[in-house]
Design an enzyme around this catalytic site. Sequence first.
Site, PDB file in Angstrom:
ATOM      1  N   GLU A  40      36.568  30.079  35.465  1.00  0.00           N
ATOM      2  CA  GLU A  40      36.387  28.973  36.259  1.00  0.00           C
ATOM      3  C   GLU A  40      36.872  27.496  35.332  1.00  0.00           C
ATOM      4  O   GLU A  40      36.142  26.769  35.612  1.00  0.00           O
ATOM      5  CB  GLU A  40      35.091  28.814  36.827  1.00  0.00           C
ATOM      6  CG  GLU A  40      34.669  29.919  37.539  1.00  0.00           C
ATOM      7  CD  GLU A  40      33.053  29.883  38.149  1.00  0.00           C
ATOM      8  OE1 GLU A  40      32.442  28.759  37.722  1.00  0.00           O
ATOM      9  OE2 GLU A  40      32.575  30.833  38.951  1.00  0.00           O
ATOM     10  N   ASN A  77      39.585  34.097  35.270  1.00  0.00           N
ATOM     11  CA  ASN A  77      38.899  34.454  36.191  1.00  0.00           C
ATOM     12  C   ASN A  77      38.323  33.249  37.165  1.00  0.00           C
ATOM     13  O   ASN A  77      37.766  32.270  36.321  1.00  0.00           O
ATOM     14  CB  ASN A  77      37.580  35.306  36.063  1.00  0.00           C
ATOM     15  CG  ASN A  77      37.059  36.110  37.148  1.00  0.00           C
ATOM     16  OD1 ASN A  77      37.196  36.772  37.832  1.00  0.00           O
ATOM     17  ND2 ASN A  77      35.484  35.561  37.119  1.00  0.00           N
ATOM     18  N   HIS A  79      34.634  35.249  46.682  1.00  0.00           N
ATOM     19  CA  HIS A  79      33.159  34.630  47.105  1.00  0.00           C
ATOM     20  C   HIS A  79      33.402  33.967  48.565  1.00  0.00           C
ATOM     21  O   HIS A  79      33.800  32.685  48.717  1.00  0.00           O
ATOM     22  CB  HIS A  79      32.327  33.811  46.467  1.00  0.00           C
ATOM     23  CG  HIS A  79      31.909  34.413  45.008  1.00  0.00           C
ATOM     24  ND1 HIS A  79      31.122  35.622  44.831  1.00  0.00           N
ATOM     25  CD2 HIS A  79      32.271  34.130  43.617  1.00  0.00           C
ATOM     26  CE1 HIS A  79      30.645  35.914  43.564  1.00  0.00           C
ATOM     27  NE2 HIS A  79      31.425  34.990  42.769  1.00  0.00           N
ATOM     28  N   GLU A  90      34.310  39.623  41.862  1.00  0.00           N
ATOM     29  CA  GLU A  90      32.938  39.405  42.262  1.00  0.00           C
ATOM     30  C   GLU A  90      32.704  39.368  43.876  1.00  0.00           C
ATOM     31  O   GLU A  90      32.143  38.420  44.275  1.00  0.00           O
ATOM     32  CB  GLU A  90      32.623  37.873  41.599  1.00  0.00           C
ATOM     33  CG  GLU A  90      32.907  37.824  40.195  1.00  0.00           C
ATOM     34  CD  GLU A  90      32.348  36.315  39.614  1.00  0.00           C
ATOM     35  OE1 GLU A  90      31.533  35.847  40.123  1.00  0.00           O
ATOM     36  OE2 GLU A  90      33.000  36.209  38.548  1.00  0.00           O
ATOM     37  N   ASP A 122      31.809  39.258  47.295  1.00  0.00           N
ATOM     38  CA  ASP A 122      30.778  39.177  48.526  1.00  0.00           C
ATOM     39  C   ASP A 122      31.153  38.492  49.618  1.00  0.00           C
ATOM     40  O   ASP A 122      32.080  37.392  49.549  1.00  0.00           O
ATOM     41  CB  ASP A 122      29.500  38.789  47.892  1.00  0.00           C
ATOM     42  CG  ASP A 122      29.412  37.298  47.111  1.00  0.00           C
ATOM     43  OD1 ASP A 122      30.094  36.542  47.308  1.00  0.00           O
ATOM     44  OD2 ASP A 122      28.629  37.346  46.210  1.00  0.00           O
TER      45      ASP A 122
END
Length: 373
Positions: A167, A208, A244, A274, A276
């Site tokens: 990030e 990432n 996400h 990651e 979701d």
Amino acid sequence: MHLPLLTSLVLASSLSVATAQKDKSTPKRGLDYYAKRAGLKYFGSATDSPGQRERAPYAAAYPQYDAIMWDSGEFGQTTPTNGQKWTFVEPQQGVFNFTEGEIVATKAHDAGMYLRCHALVWHSQLAPWVESTTWTPDALRAAIVSHITNVVGHWKGRCYAWDVVNEALNEDGTYRNSVFYQVLGEDYLKLAFETASKVDPAAKLYYNDYNLESPGAKVEGAKRIVKLLQGAGIKVDGVGLQAHLVAESHPTLDQHIDAIHGFASLGVEVALTELDIRLQTPATATNLALQKEAYKNVVGACAQVKGCIGVTIWDFYDPFSWVPSVFSGQGAALLWFDNFTTHPAYDGVVEALKNKTCGGKKKASRIKMAKIA
């Protein structure tokens, strides 16, 4: 993303040694099985290290959780959700504690799973001393080198990949004004990747970030980071798309394909790291159908593009999701409900992996795409 420590997963003493030593002669037809048949390296789930029993209402669920996580054949890879982050592994400068991350790493090894390691340099979940120190450039360089050398060195040879920098970008593709960028500028990215590559040359090294799943300014910023490292002759192997997403406003299949292909064309591999897909709660038939479509799109895109090598969901069990604590009124973001029945999205993932397509106009053949080592 910011993740509260999920300290509720307790090792289930009721699971016998015989259960832990699984018979692997016949593959179990879970998500990992279908992912491998689709040409991916793995389908995995992040999980947290056990700790204090803070979620008492779910105590009875721990054995069932562990059976799915480690023994069901659903997953062939895992990531320690929190245990390898700076605040846990180096809580005081020069004082290292690998306990939390080691629990998940050991269980992954025992289960024969790939281990994705996460994350070395990140502005969030830092030990307080990192942000409270007034750094000179030389001192911060030394601290980064020491941290990466010790952490990567501890797990050397065990991590398929490391999320080296996490990030580093704002939504417009510019650099986030973290303590690392304030003191060192973009050179901190070079230092982090260069150091990690020296300590464990065999591990894949990833940048990432979130909101890289469809074309836009942030995707271009991440490409700039890859080119920066490549231009300096520094090893960079992959880009992690955190994924996400939001059920009610998710990208299309074609948008996912464009983004993944854009990174793969730079000669790096891509993974959904990651995944979701949150929705407004309580869940309804309508938004569960949208969630199914969203999961099907993003997993289907990964299955279609040769450079995309794997999918990790950010835990699989709704009660252990980070989403409700951060996004008020949203949740049910994973593939298993509280009662361990699966979301409709589970079937969408299986369909995407079986078909390698979800009906998009573009069909980026895994055969025609250049192979990414």
